[in-house]
Structure formats: C-alpha cells, structure tokens
Design a protein around this motif. Structure first.
Motif, mmCIF file in Angstrom:
data_model
loop_
_atom_site.group_PDB
_atom_site.id
_atom_site.type_symbol
_atom_site.label_atom_id
_atom_site.label_comp_id
_atom_site.label_asym_id
_atom_site.label_seq_id
_atom_site.Cartn_x
_atom_site.Cartn_y
_atom_site.Cartn_z
ATOM 1 N N GLU A 56 0.828 -1.206 0.000
ATOM 2 C CA GLU A 56 0.000 0.000 0.000
ATOM 3 C C GLU A 56 0.863 1.258 0.000
ATOM 4 N N ARG A 57 0.398 2.268 -0.707
ATOM 5 C CA ARG A 57 0.961 3.614 -0.752
ATOM 6 C C ARG A 57 2.293 3.719 -1.496
ATOM 7 N N ARG A 58 2.821 2.622 -1.997
ATOM 8 C CA ARG A 58 4.057 2.694 -2.784
ATOM 9 C C ARG A 58 3.727 2.953 -4.246
ATOM 10 N N ALA A 59 4.720 3.346 -5.014
ATOM 11 C CA ALA A 59 4.525 3.686 -6.427
ATOM 12 C C ALA A 59 3.986 2.498 -7.224
ATOM 13 N N ALA A 60 2.944 2.761 -7.992
ATOM 14 C CA ALA A 60 2.326 1.743 -8.846
ATOM 15 C C ALA A 60 2.833 1.957 -10.269
ATOM 16 N N ASP A 61 3.828 1.175 -10.659
ATOM 17 C CA ASP A 61 4.454 1.383 -11.957
ATOM 18 C C ASP A 61 4.332 0.177 -12.883
ATOM 19 N N ARG A 62 3.547 -0.812 -12.469
ATOM 20 C CA ARG A 62 3.357 -2.009 -13.287
ATOM 21 C C ARG A 62 2.060 -2.686 -12.867
ATOM 22 N N PHE A 63 1.649 -3.676 -13.629
ATOM 23 C CA PHE A 63 0.495 -4.494 -13.267
ATOM 24 C C PHE A 63 0.670 -5.869 -13.894
ATOM 25 N N TRP A 64 -0.190 -6.811 -13.502
ATOM 26 C CA TRP A 64 -0.047 -8.196 -13.918
ATOM 27 C C TRP A 64 -1.391 -8.785 -14.329
ATOM 28 N N ILE A 65 -1.325 -9.761 -15.203
ATOM 29 C CA ILE A 65 -2.454 -10.650 -15.463
ATOM 30 C C ILE A 65 -1.982 -12.039 -15.062
ATOM 31 N N VAL A 66 -2.702 -12.634 -14.107
ATOM 32 C CA VAL A 66 -2.312 -13.939 -13.568
ATOM 33 C C VAL A 66 -2.538 -15.023 -14.628
ATOM 34 N N ARG A 67 -1.554 -15.860 -14.801
ATOM 35 C CA ARG A 67 -1.680 -17.031 -15.692
ATOM 36 C C ARG A 67 -1.998 -18.263 -14.864
ATOM 37 N N THR A 68 -1.222 -18.491 -13.796
ATOM 38 C CA THR A 68 -1.484 -19.618 -12.895
ATOM 39 C C THR A 68 -1.208 -19.152 -11.471
ATOM 40 N N GLY A 69 -1.848 -19.807 -10.504
ATOM 41 C CA GLY A 69 -1.631 -19.490 -9.101
ATOM 42 C C GLY A 69 -2.652 -18.502 -8.571
ATOM 43 N N SER A 70 -2.381 -18.006 -7.365
ATOM 44 C CA SER A 70 -3.318 -17.081 -6.728
ATOM 45 C C SER A 70 -2.583 -15.984 -5.974
ATOM 46 N N VAL A 71 -3.243 -14.812 -5.937
ATOM 47 C CA VAL A 71 -2.703 -13.620 -5.290
ATOM 48 C C VAL A 71 -3.774 -13.055 -4.376
ATOM 49 N N ALA A 72 -3.419 -12.792 -3.126
ATOM 50 C CA ALA A 72 -4.348 -12.185 -2.167
ATOM 51 C C ALA A 72 -4.138 -10.680 -2.138
ATOM 52 N N LEU A 73 -5.241 -9.937 -2.254
ATOM 53 C CA LEU A 73 -5.205 -8.486 -2.065
ATOM 54 C C LEU A 73 -5.519 -8.216 -0.607
ATOM 55 N N ASP A 74 -4.698 -7.400 0.046
ATOM 56 C CA ASP A 74 -4.917 -7.139 1.457
ATOM 57 C C ASP A 74 -4.905 -5.656 1.761
ATOM 58 N N LEU A 75 -5.500 -5.341 2.887
ATOM 59 C CA LEU A 75 -5.658 -3.956 3.313
ATOM 60 C C LEU A 75 -5.101 -3.825 4.719
ATOM 61 N N HIS A 76 -4.216 -2.855 4.920
ATOM 62 C CA HIS A 76 -3.636 -2.611 6.239
ATOM 63 C C HIS A 76 -4.730 -2.181 7.213
ATOM 64 N N VAL A 77 -4.760 -2.821 8.370
ATOM 65 C CA VAL A 77 -5.699 -2.462 9.436
ATOM 66 C C VAL A 77 -4.852 -2.171 10.668
ATOM 67 N N PRO A 78 -4.816 -0.913 11.139
ATOM 68 C CA PRO A 78 -3.970 -0.568 12.284
ATOM 69 C C PRO A 78 -4.246 -1.468 13.491
ATOM 70 N N GLY A 79 -3.181 -1.975 14.084
ATOM 71 C CA GLY A 79 -3.294 -2.801 15.273
ATOM 72 C C GLY A 79 -3.720 -4.232 15.020
ATOM 73 N N ARG A 80 -3.881 -4.603 13.749
ATOM 74 C CA ARG A 80 -4.304 -5.965 13.405
ATOM 75 C C ARG A 80 -3.511 -6.451 12.199
ATOM 76 N N ARG A 81 -3.677 -7.740 11.912
ATOM 77 C CA ARG A 81 -3.089 -8.273 10.690
ATOM 78 C C ARG A 81 -3.828 -7.681 9.493
ATOM 79 N N ALA A 82 -3.156 -7.628 8.370
ATOM 80 C CA ALA A 82 -3.798 -7.129 7.148
ATOM 81 C C ALA A 82 -5.024 -7.976 6.838
ATOM 82 N N ALA A 83 -6.103 -7.328 6.426
ATOM 83 C CA ALA A 83 -7.337 -8.020 6.060
ATOM 84 C C ALA A 83 -7.265 -8.397 4.586
ATOM 85 N N VAL A 84 -7.447 -9.680 4.295
ATOM 86 C CA VAL A 84 -7.495 -10.114 2.901
ATOM 87 C C VAL A 84 -8.861 -9.737 2.345
#
Length: 133
Positions: free
Chosen positions: A18-46
């Motif tokens: 989060e908040r870092r420079a977005a200079d690329r993107f991907w299209i997944v061919r195989t496998g899985s990617v979790a998108l997560d959101l920083h939650v203060p005081g807790r683990r990132a929420a998927v």
C-alpha cells in the motif's frame, strides 16, 4: 501482449505494498494472489483472492499512481507483467484502445470496491451486514 513479460512469484512473495509507487500491473496465468488492506493494530485483512486471467493492480492508471492495497502470492504464480508507463503511452496513442482499457479497469475497480466493502462489513460490522453467502 507485445508489452508483456512473463514473471514468477513464489508463495509468500509480496507483489506490492500500500501507498508505494504503482508502476506495473499483472495478469495472472497460474496461481493465486491475495489483495490485502492494512488495518492498524491488526493483521492485514485479505479483501479478495485473485486467480488465472485476473488483473492484479489498477492504481497505475490514475494519479497519484500509488497502490491502494497490498498483494501477496498465496501459491506459486506465473503472470504477465506490464510496464504501466508503456501501456499508458499506448492508450494515449490509440484512443480506441485506451477507451477499452479504461472500461476494463473501471469494471475491476468497481468489483474490488464491492469486495472490500463486503469484507470489511464481515470483519467489523454488526452480524449480517455483509452480502448474503
């Protein structure tokens, strides 16, 4: 696809933060990617898990071009990686292509916002706040 290059990520690899420079993107061919959101005081929420043919990353398209979430490979991933600047340049050079890309990305954004809303209601709202299961 002439702008794409094949990349691989191992399970646990971070694609972006989060908040870092977005200079690329991907299209997944195989496998899985979790998108997560920083939650203060807790683990990132998927928020969502993406798989084959899914677009990973849209923040590259709009200023300030910083990631709105984080992303982590949850299994070995093979993907096509695109340089955001090159794609934006192609969109400017070919307005019909640019319009098609914008519509496709807007659809992804709408879906991701709905997923984030539902997931956060599931995690922090009163019982029954999210969408029906």
């Amino acid at each position: 696809m002439g702008l794409a290059r094949e990349v691989r990520f191992e399970a646990g690899d971070r694609l972006f933060e989060e908040r870092r420079a977005a200079d690329r993107f991907w299209i997944v061919r195989t496998g899985s990617v979790a998108l997560d959101l920083h939650v203060p005081g807790r683990r990132a929420a998927v928020i969502e898990t993406l798989g084959p043919e899914d677009l990973v990353g849209w923040s590259w398209m709009f200023p300030p071009r910083a990631w709105h979430m984080g992303a982590e490979a949850t299994s070995p991933v093979r993907a096509w990686e695109f340089d955001a600047e090159a794609v934006r340049r192609l969109c400017q050079e070919d307005p019909a292509f640019g319009y098609a890309v914008t519509l496709a990305v807007a659809e992804v954004i709408g879906h991701r916002l709905e997923c984030a809303r539902t997931r956060l209601l599931d995690l922090y709202g009163p019982y029954g706040s999210g969408l029906p299961r």
